[in-house]
Design a protein around this motif. Structure first.
Motif, PDB file in Angstrom:
ATOM      1  N   CYS A   1     -17.338  81.114 -45.550  1.00 44.85           N
ATOM      2  CA  CYS A   1     -16.017  81.738 -45.472  1.00 44.85           C
ATOM      3  C   CYS A   1     -14.970  80.921 -46.228  1.00 44.85           C
ATOM      4  O   CYS A   1     -14.111  81.492 -46.909  1.00 44.85           O
ATOM      5  CB  CYS A   1     -15.603  81.917 -44.018  1.00 44.85           C
ATOM      6  N   VAL A   2     -15.038  79.603 -46.127  1.00 43.56           N
ATOM      7  CA  VAL A   2     -14.099  78.755 -46.860  1.00 43.56           C
ATOM      8  C   VAL A   2     -14.299  78.946 -48.352  1.00 43.56           C
ATOM      9  O   VAL A   2     -13.335  79.104 -49.109  1.00 43.56           O
ATOM     10  CB  VAL A   2     -14.268  77.267 -46.460  1.00 43.56           C
ATOM     11  N   TYR A   3     -15.553  78.951 -48.802  1.00 44.07           N
ATOM     12  CA  TYR A   3     -15.857  79.107 -50.221  1.00 44.07           C
ATOM     13  C   TYR A   3     -15.339  80.431 -50.775  1.00 44.07           C
ATOM     14  O   TYR A   3     -14.790  80.504 -51.865  1.00 44.07           O
ATOM     15  CB  TYR A   3     -17.361  78.986 -50.455  1.00 44.07           C
ATOM     16  N   HIS A   4     -15.519  81.515 -49.988  1.00 44.55           N
ATOM     17  CA  HIS A   4     -15.124  82.855 -50.439  1.00 44.55           C
ATOM     18  C   HIS A   4     -13.713  83.243 -49.986  1.00 44.55           C
ATOM     19  O   HIS A   4     -13.291  84.380 -50.216  1.00 44.55           O
ATOM     20  CB  HIS A   4     -16.133  83.899 -49.956  1.00 44.55           C
ATOM     21  N   GLN A   5     -13.021  82.336 -49.326  1.00 43.90           N
ATOM     22  CA  GLN A   5     -11.654  82.551 -48.858  1.00 43.90           C
ATOM     23  C   GLN A   5     -11.535  83.829 -48.019  1.00 43.90           C
ATOM     24  O   GLN A   5     -10.736  84.714 -48.310  1.00 43.90           O
ATOM     25  CB  GLN A   5     -10.675  82.596 -50.036  1.00 43.90           C
ATOM     26  N   THR A  30     -19.006  79.105 -41.571  1.00 47.35           N
ATOM     27  CA  THR A  30     -17.674  78.540 -41.834  1.00 47.35           C
ATOM     28  C   THR A  30     -17.571  78.054 -43.279  1.00 47.35           C
ATOM     29  O   THR A  30     -16.558  78.292 -43.944  1.00 47.35           O
ATOM     30  CB  THR A  30     -17.361  77.391 -40.871  1.00 47.35           C
ATOM     31  N   ASP A  31     -18.618  77.397 -43.785  1.00 49.80           N
ATOM     32  CA  ASP A  31     -18.626  76.941 -45.179  1.00 49.80           C
ATOM     33  C   ASP A  31     -18.570  78.129 -46.137  1.00 49.80           C
ATOM     34  O   ASP A  31     -17.847  78.106 -47.132  1.00 49.80           O
ATOM     35  CB  ASP A  31     -19.867  76.104 -45.481  1.00 49.80           C
ATOM     36  N   GLU A  33     -11.933  85.510 -43.779  1.00 54.65           N
ATOM     37  CA  GLU A  33     -11.972  85.248 -42.349  1.00 54.65           C
ATOM     38  C   GLU A  33     -13.390  85.463 -41.823  1.00 54.65           C
ATOM     39  O   GLU A  33     -14.095  86.357 -42.287  1.00 54.65           O
ATOM     40  CB  GLU A  33     -11.018  86.196 -41.613  1.00 54.65           C
ATOM     41  N   GLN A  34     -13.770  84.654 -40.865  1.00 55.16           N
ATOM     42  CA  GLN A  34     -15.100  84.806 -40.279  1.00 55.16           C
ATOM     43  C   GLN A  34     -15.221  86.118 -39.517  1.00 55.16           C
ATOM     44  O   GLN A  34     -16.315  86.635 -39.339  1.00 55.16           O
ATOM     45  CB  GLN A  34     -15.436  83.620 -39.379  1.00 55.16           C
TER      46      GLN A  34
END
Length: 96
Positions: free
Chosen positions: A13-17, A10-11, A19-20
């Motif tokens: 995916c957030v960093y790289h913008q 999740t971290d 979707e999981q």
């Protein structure tokens, strides 16, 4: 299990913008290794470089998972062939 050398998906995916589901698709295609600890998905540090290369292929060149798989296979073959050439050159030096 320890999570010292693992990054939470999740971290990442957030960093790289992204979707999981993209990471899950890569895992299902056998392109990336994912670890699950206590129902939390993690990415091993050893997979980061490979995964970031795949993200660049997807984002910058708009290549789908199947295309990423083909490109990854070809890049690995190139690396293997280059290593074989290096070994053969070293062997030839013995006869010079």
């Amino acid at each position: 299990m320890r999570t010292k050398h693992l990054i939470a998906a999740t971290d990442f995916c957030v960093y790289h913008q992204l979707e999981q589901t993209f990471i899950n698709d890569l895992r299902e295609a056998g392109l990336v290794e994912i670890t699950v600890v206590n129902e939390t998905t993690y990415i091993p540090e050893t997979e980061l470089q490979k995964l970031e290369r795949m993200i660049r292929l997807h984002n910058e060149l708009d290549i789908n998972v199947a295309g990423i798989g083909a490109i990854t296979y070809l890049l690995e073959r190139i690396e293997d062939i280059q290593e074989e050439i290096r070994l053969l050159k070293n062997s030839l030096k013995l006869y010079e």
